[in-house]
Design a protein around this motif. Structure first.
Motif, mmCIF file in Angstrom:
data_model
loop_
_atom_site.group_PDB
_atom_site.id
_atom_site.type_symbol
_atom_site.label_atom_id
_atom_site.label_comp_id
_atom_site.label_asym_id
_atom_site.label_seq_id
_atom_site.Cartn_x
_atom_site.Cartn_y
_atom_site.Cartn_z
ATOM 1 N N THR A 91 0.851 -1.188 0.000
ATOM 2 C CA THR A 91 0.000 0.000 0.000
ATOM 3 C C THR A 91 0.890 1.243 0.000
ATOM 4 O OG1 THR A 91 -1.718 -1.162 1.235
ATOM 5 C CG2 THR A 91 -1.855 1.237 1.172
ATOM 6 N N LEU A 92 0.773 2.045 -1.042
ATOM 7 C CA LEU A 92 1.566 3.271 -1.142
ATOM 8 C C LEU A 92 1.008 4.340 -0.203
ATOM 9 C CD1 LEU A 92 2.089 3.369 -5.021
ATOM 10 C CD2 LEU A 92 3.547 2.329 -3.256
ATOM 11 N N ASN A 93 1.742 5.422 -0.038
ATOM 12 C CA ASN A 93 1.364 6.427 0.957
ATOM 13 C C ASN A 93 0.097 7.199 0.607
ATOM 14 O OD1 ASN A 93 2.341 8.196 -1.012
ATOM 15 N ND2 ASN A 93 4.283 8.562 0.050
ATOM 16 N N ASN A 94 -0.427 6.997 -0.599
ATOM 17 C CA ASN A 94 -1.710 7.614 -0.955
ATOM 18 C C ASN A 94 -2.843 6.588 -1.027
ATOM 19 O OD1 ASN A 94 -1.054 6.274 -3.287
ATOM 20 N ND2 ASN A 94 -1.477 7.989 -4.662
ATOM 21 N N GLY A 95 -2.566 5.355 -0.557
ATOM 22 C CA GLY A 95 -3.583 4.314 -0.532
ATOM 23 C C GLY A 95 -3.619 3.412 -1.741
ATOM 24 N N GLN B 162 -2.660 0.491 -4.250
ATOM 25 C CA GLN B 162 -2.078 -0.835 -4.064
ATOM 26 C C GLN B 162 -1.207 -1.180 -5.269
ATOM 27 O OE1 GLN B 162 -2.899 -3.158 -1.377
ATOM 28 N NE2 GLN B 162 -3.699 -1.294 -0.430
ATOM 29 N N ILE B 163 0.024 -1.580 -5.001
ATOM 30 C CA ILE B 163 0.940 -1.964 -6.070
ATOM 31 C C ILE B 163 1.395 -3.405 -5.842
ATOM 32 C CG2 ILE B 163 2.912 -0.945 -4.814
ATOM 33 C CD1 ILE B 163 4.203 -0.346 -7.520
ATOM 34 N N PRO B 164 1.317 -4.274 -6.862
ATOM 35 C CA PRO B 164 1.833 -5.639 -6.694
ATOM 36 C C PRO B 164 3.324 -5.620 -6.380
ATOM 37 C CG PRO B 164 0.427 -5.477 -8.637
ATOM 38 C CD PRO B 164 0.686 -4.076 -8.175
ATOM 39 N N GLN B 165 3.721 -6.414 -5.392
ATOM 40 C CA GLN B 165 5.114 -6.383 -4.943
ATOM 41 C C GLN B 165 6.064 -7.028 -5.948
ATOM 42 O OE1 GLN B 165 5.857 -8.325 -1.194
ATOM 43 N NE2 GLN B 165 7.861 -7.351 -0.934
ATOM 44 N N LEU B 166 5.560 -7.937 -6.754
ATOM 45 C CA LEU B 166 6.379 -8.564 -7.798
ATOM 46 C C LEU B 166 5.848 -8.121 -9.149
ATOM 47 C CD1 LEU B 166 8.561 -10.637 -8.690
ATOM 48 C CD2 LEU B 166 6.746 -12.369 -8.673
ATOM 49 N N GLY B 167 6.744 -7.604 -9.975
ATOM 50 C CA GLY B 167 6.349 -7.165 -11.303
ATOM 51 C C GLY B 167 7.288 -7.716 -12.365
ATOM 52 N N PHE B 168 7.084 -7.248 -13.575
ATOM 53 C CA PHE B 168 7.892 -7.671 -14.724
ATOM 54 C C PHE B 168 8.549 -6.436 -15.320
ATOM 55 C CE2 PHE B 168 8.274 -8.689 -19.336
ATOM 56 C CZ PHE B 168 9.143 -9.771 -19.228
ATOM 57 N N GLY B 169 9.874 -6.450 -15.404
ATOM 58 C CA GLY B 169 10.609 -5.325 -15.967
ATOM 59 C C GLY B 169 10.922 -5.540 -17.436
ATOM 60 N N VAL B 170 10.894 -4.455 -18.205
ATOM 61 C CA VAL B 170 11.171 -4.563 -19.642
ATOM 62 C C VAL B 170 12.418 -3.778 -20.052
ATOM 63 C CG1 VAL B 170 8.765 -5.042 -20.234
ATOM 64 C CG2 VAL B 170 9.574 -2.671 -20.220
ATOM 65 N N TYR B 171 13.249 -3.397 -19.089
ATOM 66 C CA TYR B 171 14.511 -2.727 -19.403
ATOM 67 C C TYR B 171 15.386 -3.645 -20.252
ATOM 68 C CZ TYR B 171 19.156 -0.703 -18.626
ATOM 69 O OH TYR B 171 20.416 -0.169 -18.790
ATOM 70 N N GLN B 172 15.952 -3.099 -21.318
ATOM 71 C CA GLN B 172 16.849 -3.803 -22.238
ATOM 72 C C GLN B 172 16.139 -4.901 -23.040
ATOM 73 O OE1 GLN B 172 20.206 -4.948 -19.719
ATOM 74 N NE2 GLN B 172 21.334 -3.130 -20.340
ATOM 75 N N ILE B 173 14.813 -4.903 -23.057
ATOM 76 C CA ILE B 173 14.099 -5.786 -23.980
ATOM 77 C C ILE B 173 13.820 -4.989 -25.250
ATOM 78 C CG2 ILE B 173 12.026 -7.155 -24.400
ATOM 79 C CD1 ILE B 173 11.837 -7.757 -21.483
ATOM 80 N N GLU B 174 14.281 -5.490 -26.375
ATOM 81 C CA GLU B 174 14.090 -4.784 -27.633
ATOM 82 C C GLU B 174 12.594 -4.634 -27.936
ATOM 83 O OE1 GLU B 174 16.318 -3.352 -29.623
ATOM 84 O OE2 GLU B 174 17.883 -3.865 -28.161
ATOM 85 N N PRO B 175 12.201 -3.509 -28.546
ATOM 86 C CA PRO B 175 10.782 -3.316 -28.857
ATOM 87 C C PRO B 175 10.162 -4.504 -29.592
ATOM 88 C CG PRO B 175 11.968 -1.272 -29.218
ATOM 89 C CD PRO B 175 13.008 -2.308 -28.888
ATOM 90 N N ALA B 176 10.917 -5.101 -30.523
ATOM 91 C CA ALA B 176 10.371 -6.209 -31.306
ATOM 92 C C ALA B 176 10.056 -7.433 -30.449
ATOM 93 C CB ALA B 176 11.350 -6.596 -32.418
ATOM 94 N N ALA B 177 10.706 -7.550 -29.300
ATOM 95 C CA ALA B 177 10.480 -8.705 -28.424
ATOM 96 C C ALA B 177 9.571 -8.385 -27.242
ATOM 97 C CB ALA B 177 11.824 -9.221 -27.904
ATOM 98 N N THR B 178 9.221 -7.106 -27.086
ATOM 99 C CA THR B 178 8.529 -6.685 -25.865
ATOM 100 C C THR B 178 7.105 -7.207 -25.780
ATOM 101 O OG1 THR B 178 9.903 -4.698 -25.685
ATOM 102 C CG2 THR B 178 7.804 -4.687 -24.507
#
Length: 277
Positions: free
Chosen positions: A8-12, A14-30
């Motif tokens: 729970t963020l400071n404004n209420g 809700q954010i999932p604690q585990l996510g999926f990052g797309v840093y360094q994934i080429e657009p064609a593979a994203t």
């Protein structure tokens, strides 16, 4: 499907604690990679204008068949748009590229202290937040001195600080500062770009638990209450990185992993990094 806990963020919000990052994934593979993540059960995607794949993330969310409100999407302000009006336009561009009506979380990607006044940039994010087009705003790579300025000179406290964290760089002092100011901490480079995967302490724990070193490292992040988003384009790895909720590390395991800290960054120092794309 494993149930991902939320923070729970400071404004209420809700954010999932585990996510999926797309840093360094080429657009064609994203698109394909993000669809695999969503099929696996991830409901939190972390992108940025700097990554060049916002359009593809938006496409994947639409193609997934999931309701927009069921996927938490973060993006970030690119370094060249810190001027107030430039930041407003950059956010509009991000929404256009994603083809979303709103964003869940928008971050200043780097403080860029030698380039501009990040306090003025933050005021632009406050304006966006008040418009209702983003559910929460935060920062990335901000140090305590940067955060103190924001807290003292602006009205909306950052909901999130996304920083480099891994066993070789546990960032306990900065995490404690965040926690003391109700700022959630997100961890990028959670396995130090693979550098920790052969560490004897981690491999010993992994062998005892019949897990991979990456799973042990990601579980360490979760038990420290960090929000984490590993990245992979390989389905088996994406699924493996999600299988974190049917085992726990002991207090001794946690302490042994944290003790691996040696001040090793894999990325730039936020106090000196002033890269303009």
């Amino acid at each position: 499907m494993n149930a991902v806990p939320t923070v729970t963020l400071n404004n209420g919000v809700q954010i999932p604690q585990l996510g999926f990052g797309v840093y360094q994934i080429e657009p064609a593979a994203t698109v394909a990679a993000t669809l695999v993540a969503l099929e696996t059960g991830y409901r939190h995607i972390d992108t940025a204008e700097m990554y060049g794949n916002e359009k593809e993330v938006g496409q994947a969310v639409r193609e997934s068949g999931l309701a927009r409100e069921d996927v938490f999407v973060t993006s970030k302000l690119n370094n060249g748009y810190h001027a107030h009006n430039d930041a407003l336009k950059a956010f509009d561009r991000t929404l256009d590229d994603l083809r979303f009506d709103y964003l869940d979380l928008f971050l200043i990607h780097w403080p860029m202290p030698a380039v501009g006044d990040f306090v003025d940039t933050w005021r632009a994010l406050e304006e966006i937040y008040r418009s209702g087009r983003v559910k929460a705003i935060g920062v990335s790579n901000f140090q305590p001195d940067h955060l103190r300025r924001l807290l003292a000179e602006t009205e909306v406290a950052p909901a999130v600080n996304q920083i480099e964290i891994h066993p070789y760089f546990p960032q306990d002092e900065l995490r404690a500062f965040d926690a003391g100011h109700r700022i959630a901490t997100e961890a990028w480079s959670p396995i130090a770009q693979g550098k920790v995967l052969d560490d004897p302490t981690l491999t010993d724990i992994a062998r005892r638990l019949n897990r991979t070193t990456a799973q042990v490292t990601l579980r360490w992040h979760l038990q420290r209450n960090d929000i984490v988003f590993p990245k992979s384009v390989t389905r088996s790895r994406v699924e493996e990185n999600f299988a974190l909720f049917d085992f726990e590390l002991t207090e001794a395991d946690m302490a042994a992993i944290t003790a691996l800290g040696r001040g090793d960054r894999t990325g730039p120092d936020p106090d000196t990094f002033n890269y303009l794309p």
